[in-house]
Scaffold this motif. Structure first.
Motif, PDB file in Angstrom:
ATOM      1  N   ALA A 184      -0.967   3.489  -3.396  1.00 31.99           N
ATOM      2  CA  ALA A 184      -1.088   4.746  -2.648  1.00 31.99           C
ATOM      3  C   ALA A 184      -0.617   5.933  -3.491  1.00 31.99           C
ATOM      4  O   ALA A 184      -1.254   6.994  -3.504  1.00 31.99           O
ATOM      5  CB  ALA A 184      -0.280   4.661  -1.354  1.00 31.99           C
ATOM      6  N   LEU A 227      -3.991   3.031   3.818  1.00 31.73           N
ATOM      7  CA  LEU A 227      -4.565   3.137   2.478  1.00 31.73           C
ATOM      8  C   LEU A 227      -6.089   3.034   2.522  1.00 31.73           C
ATOM      9  O   LEU A 227      -6.785   3.719   1.769  1.00 31.73           O
ATOM     10  CB  LEU A 227      -3.971   2.059   1.570  1.00 31.73           C
ATOM     11  CG  LEU A 227      -4.339   2.123   0.079  1.00 31.73           C
ATOM     12  CD1 LEU A 227      -4.009   3.491  -0.510  1.00 31.73           C
ATOM     13  CD2 LEU A 227      -3.624   1.024  -0.702  1.00 31.73           C
ATOM     14  N   TYR A 284      -2.615   8.970   1.837  1.00 30.96           N
ATOM     15  CA  TYR A 284      -1.921   8.359   0.692  1.00 30.96           C
ATOM     16  C   TYR A 284      -0.409   8.460   0.881  1.00 30.96           C
ATOM     17  O   TYR A 284       0.337   7.495   0.644  1.00 30.96           O
ATOM     18  CB  TYR A 284      -2.315   9.065  -0.605  1.00 30.96           C
ATOM     19  CG  TYR A 284      -3.642   8.628  -1.190  1.00 30.96           C
ATOM     20  CD1 TYR A 284      -3.947   7.284  -1.372  1.00 30.96           C
ATOM     21  CD2 TYR A 284      -4.589   9.578  -1.597  1.00 30.96           C
ATOM     22  CE1 TYR A 284      -5.162   6.891  -1.921  1.00 30.96           C
ATOM     23  CE2 TYR A 284      -5.803   9.194  -2.148  1.00 30.96           C
ATOM     24  CZ  TYR A 284      -6.089   7.843  -2.302  1.00 30.96           C
ATOM     25  OH  TYR A 284      -7.278   7.463  -2.850  1.00 30.96           O
ATOM     26  N   HIS A 311      -8.597   5.890   1.046  1.00 32.14           N
ATOM     27  CA  HIS A 311      -9.713   5.640   0.129  1.00 32.14           C
ATOM     28  C   HIS A 311     -11.032   6.108   0.730  1.00 32.14           C
ATOM     29  O   HIS A 311     -11.892   6.673   0.030  1.00 32.14           O
ATOM     30  CB  HIS A 311      -9.794   4.144  -0.187  1.00 32.14           C
ATOM     31  CG  HIS A 311      -8.727   3.686  -1.129  1.00 32.14           C
ATOM     32  ND1 HIS A 311      -8.345   2.366  -1.234  1.00 32.14           N
ATOM     33  CD2 HIS A 311      -7.955   4.360  -2.008  1.00 32.14           C
ATOM     34  CE1 HIS A 311      -7.397   2.252  -2.144  1.00 32.14           C
ATOM     35  NE2 HIS A 311      -7.139   3.450  -2.617  1.00 32.14           N
ATOM     36  N   SER A 338       0.376  -0.146   6.583  1.00 32.33           N
ATOM     37  CA  SER A 338       0.278   0.565   5.307  1.00 32.33           C
ATOM     38  C   SER A 338      -1.075   0.333   4.650  1.00 32.33           C
ATOM     39  O   SER A 338      -1.670   1.246   4.070  1.00 32.33           O
ATOM     40  CB  SER A 338       1.414   0.130   4.371  1.00 32.33           C
ATOM     41  OG  SER A 338       1.362  -1.263   4.123  1.00 32.33           O
ATOM     42  N   ARG A 339      -1.584  -0.891   4.755  1.00 31.02           N
ATOM     43  CA  ARG A 339      -2.891  -1.192   4.164  1.00 31.02           C
ATOM     44  C   ARG A 339      -4.000  -0.465   4.904  1.00 31.02           C
ATOM     45  O   ARG A 339      -4.945   0.052   4.286  1.00 31.02           O
ATOM     46  CB  ARG A 339      -3.134  -2.703   4.190  1.00 31.02           C
ATOM     47  CG  ARG A 339      -2.186  -3.474   3.302  1.00 31.02           C
ATOM     48  CD  ARG A 339      -2.246  -4.962   3.543  1.00 31.02           C
ATOM     49  NE  ARG A 339      -3.528  -5.524   3.158  1.00 31.02           N
ATOM     50  CZ  ARG A 339      -3.844  -6.801   3.327  1.00 31.02           C
ATOM     51  NH1 ARG A 339      -2.981  -7.625   3.891  1.00 31.02           N
ATOM     52  NH2 ARG A 339      -5.025  -7.248   2.956  1.00 31.02           N
ATOM     53  N   VAL A 379       0.906  -1.999  -2.358  1.00 33.96           N
ATOM     54  CA  VAL A 379       0.276  -0.916  -1.602  1.00 33.96           C
ATOM     55  C   VAL A 379       0.991   0.400  -1.880  1.00 33.96           C
ATOM     56  O   VAL A 379       0.353   1.453  -2.006  1.00 33.96           O
ATOM     57  CB  VAL A 379       0.272  -1.246  -0.096  1.00 33.96           C
ATOM     58  CG1 VAL A 379      -0.193  -0.043   0.716  1.00 33.96           C
ATOM     59  CG2 VAL A 379      -0.631  -2.440   0.194  1.00 33.96           C
ATOM     60  N   ALA A 399       0.745   6.104   3.683  1.00 31.65           N
ATOM     61  CA  ALA A 399       0.688   4.708   3.230  1.00 31.65           C
ATOM     62  C   ALA A 399       1.868   4.395   2.312  1.00 31.65           C
ATOM     63  O   ALA A 399       2.479   3.322   2.410  1.00 31.65           O
ATOM     64  CB  ALA A 399      -0.632   4.455   2.504  1.00 31.65           C
TER      65      ALA A 399
END
Length: 688
Positions: free
Chosen positions: A488, A429, A448, A433, A425-426, A484, A451
């Motif tokens: 997100a 993300l 997004y 970004h 998930s990170r 997170v 995530a």
């Protein structure tokens, strides 16, 4: 000439031959039972596996003999079980052998009450086996039973305390808060016995449990109490024992994390200073080579406790230092310096032989090595862009080449070491970004959403397994990460607001904004409970969707205060620009001040290290310590933000009839437009 007595033999004496003492062979049973201790090696030793297998062979041979003494037989079965844990229960045949050994030893203790001293250790081994067999409830029950129905006040103090610690450890991963009650019982017992160090240790265990379970609303009070008990608020904290030094280091790390989380930069940095003083002053020596610390007890053997390994703590110092440095502005952001040095430290530590006690298992070694790898991944996250702030070093400074390179390293490392799902998930993300920063709206929105999906709250393992039995394959292997998840969703909402504002049809724009206002209610509410940074982000979102000027102004003031207290100058630059926009038509002087400060911060996001003169007298650009290449920025920083600020500044200069200033601003804006064009044309991984 001297007189010589001819009747005396004056020749030098020959060296006398000394007959060696007669050595008798050890009885076979004594030799077999002694071999495990003679052959013992820690799991980091190259002969560890061979020594454990030889120990198993010796113990099996001993137990195969007839007419064994009960105390020696019980000892042999216990050591056989311990040897099985050291080599690993996943080794074929070992799990069944360990289970049989524990059962045999417990039967002997039941038949011979004089051997009751072995029962606590055998119970702990039985609990470890139950945990390995995915039955933590059984492990907790048997440890609770031994604590309530077996341990008595006449038992040695270190035995009583060890039983409490074993039960607390079995509850450490439970979600029903039983561990807090068990820790307080342990602390009350130590307080009644006037054992200050043991009571302090229990208090820190409670604080650690609150942090581990994310009960941040109770961490502050607990942390303040522990710091007061250890006099940590003094200029130079003084530890009276090795365990107090170990506790102080752990409390400082927790304190840094907590104050960074809530956005209190001043309190975070005061603890960083003390932590560095302790680490540089050799405080880790109090933890020994492997993190085994003795707590002295009167009229008893010392209580030995395993704290975090000193090499892990040393490396963790770089990670928490990087996380606590919120400001990415400047030529050499300390956030980057600490993260880069931390990556190098992990690389060095993984090449060394790790000091571990001889009773440690192969799994213990793997767990510590995995900790190093996870810390390296966390520091790569800081270098890329997802730490306690929405953006971190590379992305916030528009150093997109660096961000992509670190992201590739992170993906490769997490896959290599088998914990990609933990970081999935990170990582997604990060990609959101990065795409957002490069203006790839469609890809950013998709990332997004993915995530947020990967980090959503999951059902328990048991519930998930039951659902899979009934419905077939269930969810994928993502992990819950509320921070997170909300980050997100906030990023997705922020991007959608930006896209809605760009709509030329006013009616369509207003319809889209109404949808987003409804969506923003939940996101803003969740942001408020997840630390200072996300609270500031939530305030910015609330300001953007508000219809009332005063409400917008209030939210922006909140965001500005939070970002200033956290020294988060990346977010602060954005908030200042938004505040300036509120005053462009009402207070020109105030708007100019805000725009000037925002421009200064945005420019600092692109500042590059000064050139260093080489041996030939020519200037060489500074290089990154882990990549050995020039940082990927272009001295512009956030081109989109600087162009937006420049356009507002140009409007104000023209309104003030400042022709010279307007001409200079036009030239600067052209430079920013070119930078924005370069970002938009830049290729992004496999997107283009």
């Amino acid at each position: 000439m001297p007189d010589v007595d001819v009747n005396v033999d004056n020749r030098p004496f020959k060296r006398q031959k000394i007959e060696p003492p007669e050595l008798k062979a050890l009885p076979i049973d004594v030799l077999l039972l002694s071999l495990p201790h003679l052959l013992a090696h820690p799991p980091s030793h190259r002969q560890h596996t061979r020594s454990v297998f030889l120990s198993l062979f010796a113990l099996r041979s001993y137990l195969a003999q007839p007419n064994l003494e009960p105390n020696l037989e019980c000892r042999a079965w216990t050591e056989l079980a311990e040897a099985g844990f050291r080599i690993g229960l996943n080794t074929p045949g070992i799990e069944n052998e360990v289970e049989r050994a524990i059962t045999k030893a417990l039967m002997i203790t039941h038949k011979h009450p004089s051997l009751r001293i072995h029962k606590p250790q055998l119970t702990r081994l039985s609990a470890q086996l139950a945990t390995h067999q995915q039955n933590p409830r059984l492990a907790q029950n048997i440890l609770k039973k031994i604590l309530n129905n077996f341990i008595v006040t006449s038992d040695p103090l270190h035995v009583q305390y060890s039983a409490h610690l074993a039960y607390i450890h079995s509850l450490s991963n439970s979600s029903d808060n039983k561990s807090i009650g068990a820790i307080r019982e342990f602390r009350d017992l130590a307080s009644r016995n006037n054992h200050t160090d043991v009571a302090l240790f229990a208090t820190v265990l409670e604080l650690r449990d609150l942090v581990h379970n994310g009960v941040w609303n109770r961490v502050g009070a607990s942390l303040a109490g522990v710091e007061k008990a250890l006099n940590l608020l003094a200029e130079t904290p003084v530890a009276n024992s090795n365990i107090q030094k170990a506790l102080i280091i752990h409390i400082l790390i927790i304190g840094i994390s907590y104050y960074t989380y809530i956005g209190d930069y001043v309190n975070s940095q005061s603890r960083i200073k003390k932590l560095h003083e302790m680490l540089d002053g050799g405080a880790l020596e109090a933890l020994g080579s492997s993190g085994i610390v003795e707590i002295e007890l009167p009229n008893s053997l010392p209580l030995r406790v395993q704290v975090t390994h000193p090499r892990v703590l040393y490396t963790l110092g770089f990670l928490v230092s990087s996380i606590s440095k919120r400001d990415p502005v400047g030529r050499k952001p300390k956030r980057r310096l600490y993260a880069e040095e931390g990556v190098l430290t992990v690389d060095r530590e993984l090449k060394k032989e790790l000091a571990l006690p001889i009773w440690a298992s192969v799994n213990d070694l793997k767990e510590i090595q995995e900790r190093f790898c996870k810390m390296r991944a966390d520091m790569l996250c800081e270098l890329i862009g997802v730490g306690p702030s929405r953006f971190s070093v590379a992305i916030s400074r528009s150093e997109f080449d660096d961000a992509e390179r670190y992201l590739s390293q992170l993906i490769a490392e997490t896959r290599t070491h088998g914990f990609f799902a933990l970081f999935s998930s990170r990582i997604t993300l990060h990609q959101a970004h990065l795409a957002h920063g490069l203006g790839r709206a469609e890809r950013a929105l998709k990332c997004y959403q993915v995530a947020a999906y990967l980090s959503r709250k999951r059902a328990s393992t048991a519930t998930k397994a039951a659902n899979q039995e009934q419905e077939g394959d269930g969810d994928d292997d993502g992990f819950e990460d509320q921070w997170v998840n909300v980050s997100a969703r906030a990023g997705e909402l922020w991007l959608q607001i930006g896209l809605a504002v760009e709509l030329t049809d006013e009616a369509a724009r207003e319809r889209e904004m109404e949808i987003l206002r409804t969506k923003a209610v939940d996101v803003v509410k969740e942001c408020e409970g997840l630390g200072g940074t996300l609270q500031a982000v939530g305030a910015v979102l609330a300001a953007c969707v508000s219809k009332e000027f005063l409400v917008t102004k209030t939210h922006l003031r909140t965001a500005l205060n939070l970002s200033t207290a956290a020294a988060d100058n990346h977010l602060r630059a954005l908030v200042l620009a938004l505040v300036a926009a509120q005053y462009v038509h009402t207070s020109i002087e105030h708007a100019e001040t805000m725009l000037s400060t925002a421009e200064l911060l945005a420019a600092g996001l692109g500042a590059q290290p000064k050139a260093v003169k080489g041996t030939d007298g020519k200037a060489n650009s500074a290089s990154s310590s882990i990549s050995n290449v020039k940082p990927g920025g272009d001295n512009v920083g956030n081109a989109h933000l600087r162009l937006w600020i420049g356009e507002r500044a140009l409007e104000l200069k023209r309104r003030n009839a400042d022709e010279q200033g307007a001409s200079k601003q036009e030239s600067m804006n052209k430079k920013f437009e070119e930078a924005v064009t370069r970002v938009q044309k830049r290729k992004f991984g496999d997107v283009d």
